[in-house]
Every structure is written in C-alpha cells, then in structure tokens.
Design a protein around this motif. Structure first.
Motif, PDB file in Angstrom:
ATOM      1  N   ASP A   3     -10.603  -6.093  -0.387  1.00  0.00           N
ATOM      2  CA  ASP A   3      -9.347  -5.881  -1.102  1.00  0.00           C
ATOM      3  C   ASP A   3      -8.492  -4.888  -0.337  1.00  0.00           C
ATOM      4  O   ASP A   3      -8.905  -4.319   0.679  1.00  0.00           O
ATOM      5  N   ILE A   4      -7.289  -4.684  -0.819  1.00  0.00           N
ATOM      6  CA  ILE A   4      -6.397  -3.674  -0.280  1.00  0.00           C
ATOM      7  C   ILE A   4      -6.023  -2.731  -1.421  1.00  0.00           C
ATOM      8  O   ILE A   4      -5.596  -3.180  -2.490  1.00  0.00           O
ATOM      9  N   TYR A  35       6.083  -1.426   3.199  1.00  0.00           N
ATOM     10  CA  TYR A  35       7.398  -1.879   2.780  1.00  0.00           C
ATOM     11  C   TYR A  35       7.932  -0.934   1.707  1.00  0.00           C
ATOM     12  O   TYR A  35       7.181  -0.360   0.933  1.00  0.00           O
ATOM     13  N   LEU A  90       5.088  -0.490  -0.907  1.00  0.00           N
ATOM     14  CA  LEU A  90       4.059  -1.521  -0.899  1.00  0.00           C
ATOM     15  C   LEU A  90       3.365  -1.536   0.452  1.00  0.00           C
ATOM     16  O   LEU A  90       4.005  -1.562   1.496  1.00  0.00           O
ATOM     17  N   PHE A 103      -1.000  -8.042  -0.188  1.00  0.00           N
ATOM     18  CA  PHE A 103      -0.323  -6.834  -0.653  1.00  0.00           C
ATOM     19  C   PHE A 103      -1.209  -6.007  -1.574  1.00  0.00           C
ATOM     20  O   PHE A 103      -2.032  -6.538  -2.337  1.00  0.00           O
ATOM     21  N   GLY A 104      -0.983  -4.695  -1.529  1.00  0.00           N
ATOM     22  CA  GLY A 104      -1.580  -3.806  -2.507  1.00  0.00           C
ATOM     23  C   GLY A 104      -0.747  -3.808  -3.773  1.00  0.00           C
ATOM     24  O   GLY A 104       0.274  -4.494  -3.873  1.00  0.00           O
ATOM     25  N   SER A 105      -1.177  -3.010  -4.741  1.00  0.00           N
ATOM     26  CA  SER A 105      -0.492  -2.960  -6.032  1.00  0.00           C
ATOM     27  C   SER A 105       0.770  -2.118  -6.006  1.00  0.00           C
ATOM     28  O   SER A 105       1.559  -2.153  -6.944  1.00  0.00           O
TER      29      SER A 105
ATOM     30  N   GLN B  37       5.256 -13.025  -7.479  1.00  0.00           N
ATOM     31  CA  GLN B  37       4.646 -11.883  -8.163  1.00  0.00           C
ATOM     32  C   GLN B  37       4.678 -12.142  -9.656  1.00  0.00           C
ATOM     33  O   GLN B  37       5.751 -12.106 -10.277  1.00  0.00           O
ATOM     34  N   GLN B  41       0.767  -8.322 -11.621  1.00  0.00           N
ATOM     35  CA  GLN B  41      -0.066  -8.728 -10.496  1.00  0.00           C
ATOM     36  C   GLN B  41       0.634  -8.380  -9.192  1.00  0.00           C
ATOM     37  O   GLN B  41       1.782  -7.968  -9.169  1.00  0.00           O
ATOM     38  N   ARG B  42      -0.082  -8.549  -8.136  1.00  0.00           N
ATOM     39  CA  ARG B  42       0.464  -8.224  -6.833  1.00  0.00           C
ATOM     40  C   ARG B  42       1.291  -9.361  -6.272  1.00  0.00           C
ATOM     41  O   ARG B  42       1.138 -10.517  -6.666  1.00  0.00           O
ATOM     42  N   LEU B  43       2.113  -9.013  -5.329  1.00  0.00           N
ATOM     43  CA  LEU B  43       2.836 -10.024  -4.569  1.00  0.00           C
ATOM     44  C   LEU B  43       1.821 -10.841  -3.766  1.00  0.00           C
ATOM     45  O   LEU B  43       0.910 -10.281  -3.138  1.00  0.00           O
ATOM     46  N   GLN B  44       1.960 -12.159  -3.814  1.00  0.00           N
ATOM     47  CA  GLN B  44       0.999 -13.017  -3.112  1.00  0.00           C
ATOM     48  C   GLN B  44       1.706 -14.240  -2.546  1.00  0.00           C
ATOM     49  O   GLN B  44       2.735 -14.675  -3.060  1.00  0.00           O
TER      50      GLN B  44
END
Lengths: 112, 110
Positions: A3-4, A35, A90, A103-105, B37, B41-44
C-alpha cells in the motif's frame, strides 16, 4: 499489505511552523510523486523522484522540499508554513514505465 | 499541454446515459487516462485509452480530430457517483508525469 501510506490525514498548524508530511509505500515502486490540489482545481505536480537520492521539482513552484533516502519513503517538508500553503497534498507512486499511478489518502493541511 | 474538463458538475438520473467531457491540447500522439475518486476513497485509475478497455461499463474513445477523450456509460448507476479526472501524459519537462484536468463531479440520482 502492499500500500501507500500518508500521515497525518489532517494537520492544522500555525504560521511559521516547520512540518513534514510523510509518505511511504510498500509496493516496491521506484517512482514517487507529490501533488498539490486546491478545492475544485486540478492536481499539480510539485515534486517527483525516480529513485534513491533522485528528486526533481515539478511543474508547480513550491516552497516545500523533499528527500528520497530510502526507496519506500518520500517525505515532504515545509520549513516555515504560511496560510498560502493550505491545500491538500497527495502522494503517489508507480513502477517503472507502467502507466498506473497509485495514490495515498492525502494530507489536508491548514495553516492558520 | 493542457487538459480541459468543461463541466464541474454533471447530474443524471439512474439508467440515463452519461458522458463526461475531456479535451486536451497536444500536437503529438497522446496517452490519456481517466482517474476516479469515490467518496472517502483514494484517487484511482479507471481506464486508459491505450488499453481500449471497458471498466465498470465505462468506455472512452480517443478522437484526435476533436482532441477529445470523453468518458461514456450507456446506463448510469448510483454507485458511479464520484469525482472523475481526465489526465494526459506529459511529454515535456517532467518526463512522463500526468497532467490532470480540474475534474467533473458526477452525481447519479435514484
């Protein structure tokens, strides 16, 4: 679990404080990115790294600095926070030439 | 290079077709992506044009003549409600980084 991770999730601090936003990934990725995103706006690249001891500034000028001493760790530091630094930050990573960013949270930073 | 998503908010009813617009500026052969997104939740990554795939019923076709990469789904579902970002690979200074649009918030009403 691969995970990140980004910490903290939220940060409220006063002007002039030094802060470090943490980003770590256990995905074995070599490339990492920071970002910055303001509400309703696009993501802007502020820093990136293609490997250990490699860091570059992104398209958006930022007063922050980064380091990449270990492959999995890519912290972002602000020496003296100002209200203009209030934003969402981010962290993202990817493997080599694979065109998929993870991406992380995010960290929501508020500087008072 | 630039990515433009003209709609900040798109609201449709469940079962209706949806099209999220994306226009880009780049003179060469672009590599384009859609990221999503969902709430909390996270951007994916949703899909990329080079794969020519359909993910969760969404497709996106590259139109070089119109410099567009619109995201489409014939029948929207409530779970499609999310923030959608179009992204273009940057062939300039940052060597393969992505340039993102401002995003479109899709709201699917029951």
């Amino acid at each position: 679990e691969a995970d990140i991770y980004q910490t903290p999730r939220y940060l409220v601090i006063g002007t002039g404080k030094k802060i470090t936003l943490e980003c770590s990934q256990t995905m074995g990725h070599d490339k990492m990115y920071w970002y910055q995103q303001d509400p309703g706006m696009e993501l802007h690249l502020i820093h990136y790294s293609y490997g250990v001891n490699s860091t570059e500034k992104g398209d958006l000028s930022s007063e922050s600095t980064v380091s990449r001493i270990r492959t999995e760790h890519f912290p972002l530091t602000l020496e003296s926070a100002r209200p203009s630094h209030t934003s969402q930050y981010l962290c993202a990573s990817k493997k080599g030439s694979v065109e998929k960013l993870f991406f992380g949270s995010g960290t929501q930073l508020s500087v008072l | 290079q630039r990515v433009t998503q003209p709609e900040k908010l798109l609201s449709v009813f469940k079962g209706a077709p949806v099209e999220l617009k994306c226009n880009y500026s780049y003179s060469g052969s672009p590599e384009l992506f859609w990221y999503v997104q969902y709430s909390r939740q996270r951007l994916q990554l949703l899909l990329r044009h080079i794969s020519r795939e359909s993910i969760k019923g969404f497709t996106a076709d590259l139109n070089k003549g119109e410099t567009s990469f619109h995201l489409k789904k014939p029948f929207a579902q409530e779970e499609d409600s999310a923030m959608y970002y179009c992204a273009l690979k940057d062939y300039g200074g940052s060597q393969g980084n992505l340039i993102f649009g401002k995003g479109t918030k899709l709201s699917v009403k029951p």
